[in-house]
Design an enzyme around this catalytic site. Structure first.
Site, PDB file in Angstrom:
ATOM      1  N   LYS A  36       3.784  10.092   8.644  1.00 52.17           N
ATOM      2  CA  LYS A  36       3.507   9.454   9.939  1.00 52.17           C
ATOM      3  C   LYS A  36       4.432   9.947  11.061  1.00 52.17           C
ATOM      4  O   LYS A  36       4.342  11.075  11.472  1.00 52.17           O
ATOM      5  CB  LYS A  36       3.562   7.940   9.784  1.00 52.17           C
ATOM      6  CG  LYS A  36       2.464   7.456   8.805  1.00 52.17           C
ATOM      7  CD  LYS A  36       2.061   6.037   9.036  1.00 52.17           C
ATOM      8  CE  LYS A  36       1.086   5.565   7.988  1.00 52.17           C
ATOM      9  NZ  LYS A  36      -0.142   5.034   8.481  1.00 52.17           N
TER      10      LYS A  36
ATOM     11  N   ASP B 105       9.197   3.780  -0.179  1.00 50.64           N
ATOM     12  CA  ASP B 105       8.076   4.323   0.568  1.00 50.64           C
ATOM     13  C   ASP B 105       8.389   4.073   2.039  1.00 50.64           C
ATOM     14  O   ASP B 105       8.199   2.980   2.563  1.00 50.64           O
ATOM     15  CB  ASP B 105       6.774   3.623   0.150  1.00 50.64           C
ATOM     16  CG  ASP B 105       5.587   4.103   0.976  1.00 50.64           C
ATOM     17  OD1 ASP B 105       5.803   4.779   1.998  1.00 50.64           O
ATOM     18  OD2 ASP B 105       4.451   3.776   0.606  1.00 50.64           O
TER      19      ASP B 105
ATOM     20  N   TYR C  14       0.857  -1.191   0.000  1.00 52.71           N
ATOM     21  CA  TYR C  14       0.000   0.000   0.000  1.00 52.71           C
ATOM     22  C   TYR C  14       0.884   1.229   0.000  1.00 52.71           C
ATOM     23  O   TYR C  14       1.795   1.341   0.811  1.00 52.71           O
ATOM     24  CB  TYR C  14      -0.889  -0.019   1.258  1.00 52.71           C
ATOM     25  CG  TYR C  14      -1.800   1.185   1.380  1.00 52.71           C
ATOM     26  CD1 TYR C  14      -2.815   1.404   0.453  1.00 52.71           C
ATOM     27  CD2 TYR C  14      -1.648   2.107   2.418  1.00 52.71           C
ATOM     28  CE1 TYR C  14      -3.655   2.515   0.562  1.00 52.71           C
ATOM     29  CE2 TYR C  14      -2.489   3.205   2.530  1.00 52.71           C
ATOM     30  CZ  TYR C  14      -3.489   3.404   1.599  1.00 52.71           C
ATOM     31  OH  TYR C  14      -4.322   4.503   1.708  1.00 52.71           O
TER      32      TYR C  14
END
Ligand SMILES: Cc1ncc(COP(=O)(O)O)c(C=O)c1O
Length: 460
Positions: A300, A272, A163
């Site tokens: 995050k 990522d 994802y």
């Protein structure tokens, strides 16, 4: 090993019983859900926050604890999906945000704090240059755009089961169900890459052609995809440690082989690091595994709990944002997020903090493994810094198809068991614990004790 069918039946019984207890003791969440349903589809702000039949709604957090709207206290292992490595209401972050609240939280003009955070991110993650965005989704979106601009190519390679946010370019083969998993394609069958499966309705068909899906930990498949699409692939994007199917670590040599393949074929290697960046080591993947990407995306944990995203890497690629690759955003680098991020990275998530996180994480993983072994439950644990997981499959996972061999029934049972014993958890089997600098050995022991009880109950 205990008989699997018997364990699955026990898991179903536990899930049913514990879910009933959960529903009985959370009337406040039920009421808020009913209210929220009127204004928010599914009663939540993001599909990832939904729960069946309703999620437990939180009211506040402090240190390693959170409280739900019914006033129940939990030790937080959910960690806001990998954000709260600083814990809740950390005094340094609170102080930084208070100061900004007094002085202006938004100008849409770059401030000194923003520059200082950019310097910190560049030095910590070994990037030459970076730009801010507001989420992980935007970070991977912009990194891919820059790679496409720099190479003049459209196609990207991504890994099956990974994802990278919810923009159109990457919403393919994120969680393909076993029955739609594609066979291998390519010039010669049963080599190269997999069928690309759309993950969302509303993604233009034209984009399917631009995404090639390979298995994680298979550098040969990537090389073959390059050979079968000469001069067409702009980038290889991957989570260097897959973190949405438990934790899947890169095999020795895999990341270097991807970097070499990208160099050889004139493409851009994009990490990522939205989850890995602030969690697995002080300097993220580059420090932990020693292989640098050309570009990387962050979000995050690097914002200390505030909304943030960033991407950066080699200046020869980053300069494309001033040469026609659109990169902008009203809130990019805003003072509030910049102050929280700077306090988090320079004052809280120090090198010592990662020693503490690593120690606690390993303690937790070892305790859970012991609990499974003592009760003959098939599974293994994995931990890297603040992140870790239990996977109900005896051998470690190497890719998404291995994940499909784990036992989701055990998770549904363990989720309700643990949350009823004061451990706040992510609801799914994709992501599990995030610990914070404010967690203690006692917090970890509480998790281990509850998990030991769960394994005993499962084993019967
Ligand atoms: C690896 C990875 N990349 C990107 C994203 C998207 O980040 P965001 O939710 O901030 O858009 C996520 C979110 O969970 C993620 O786990």
């Amino acid at each position: 090993m205990a008989d699997l069918d018997r364990l699955k039946a026990r898991a179903a019984e536990i899930a049913e019983r514990e879910t009933k207890i959960l529903l009985d003791r959370t009337p406040g969440s039920k009421a808020l859900h009913e209210r929220a349903l009127k204004s928010l589809p599914a009663g939540v702000a993001s599909n990832f926050q939904a729960g069946d039949p309703y999620p437990v709604y939180l009211k506040r957090g402090s240190g390693s604890n959170v409280w739900d709207v019914d006033g129940t206290e939990y030790t937080d292992f959910h960690g806001g999906f990998g954000v709260n490595v600083v814990g809740h209401a950390h005094p340094k972050i609170v102080e930084a945000i208070r100061k900004v609240a007094d002085q202006g939280i938004h100008f849409a003009v770059t401030t000194e704090t923003t520059v200082a955070l950019a310097e910190e991110i560049c030095s910590r993650f070994q990037l030459e240059q970076m730009r801010f965005v507001n989420s992980g989704t935007e970070a991977t979106m912009d990194a891919i755009r820059v790679a496409r601009a720099a190479t003049g190519r459209d196609k990207i390679i991504k890994m099956e089961g990974s994802y990278h946010g919810h923009h159109d370019s990457v919403l393919f083969s994120v969680v393909p169900e076993a029955d739609v998993l594609g066979l291998r394609h390519g010039v010669e069958h049963d080599k190269a890459w997999y069928t690309t499966e759309p993950t969302s309705k509303g993604v233009p068909k034209a984009l399917w052609e631009t995404v090639i899906v390979t298995p994680f930990n298979d550098a040969t498949a990537v090389e073959e995809a390059f050979q079968d699409n000469p001069g067409e692939i702009a980038a290889v994007i991957l989570e260097p440690v897959m973190m949405n199917i438990g934790l899947v670590v890169p095999k020795p040599g895999y990341l270097q082989a991807l970097r070499d393949a990208c160099e050889k074929h004139g493409a851009v290697l994009i990490y990522d690091e939205v989850k890995c960046g602030g969690t697995i080591a002080y300097g993220g993947t580059t420090e932990r595994y020693g292989v640098r990407p050309h570009l990387a995306a962050y979000a995050k944990a690097v914002g200390g709990g505030a909304t943030i995203g960033a991407f950066g890497g080699e200046a020869r690629y980053m300069e494309w944002v001033t040469k026609g690759a659109a990169q902008q955003g009203t809130f990019n680098g805003n003072p509030l997020s910049a102050a929280a991020g700077l306090a988090a990275l320079t004052q809280v998530l120090t090198k010592d903090a990662y020693d503490h996180l690593g120690k606690l994480g390993t303690l937790l993983a070892e305790g859970c493994k012991r609990a499974m072994d003592d009760n003959d439950i098939p599974g293994h644990t994995m931990d890297l810094g603040a992140k870790g997981c239990v996977s109900y499959r005896s051998e470690p996972l190497t890719n998404y198809r291995d994940f499909l061999e784990t036992e989701p029934e055990f998770f549904y049972a363990s989720f309700s068991w643990m949350i009823n014993r004061g451990l706040f958890m992510t609801p799914g089997d994709e992501e599990q614990w995030t610990i914070s600098v404010q967690h203690s050995e006692d917090d970890v022991q509480k998790y281990i004790d509850a998990f030991q009880g769960f394994c005993q109950e499962l084993a019967g």
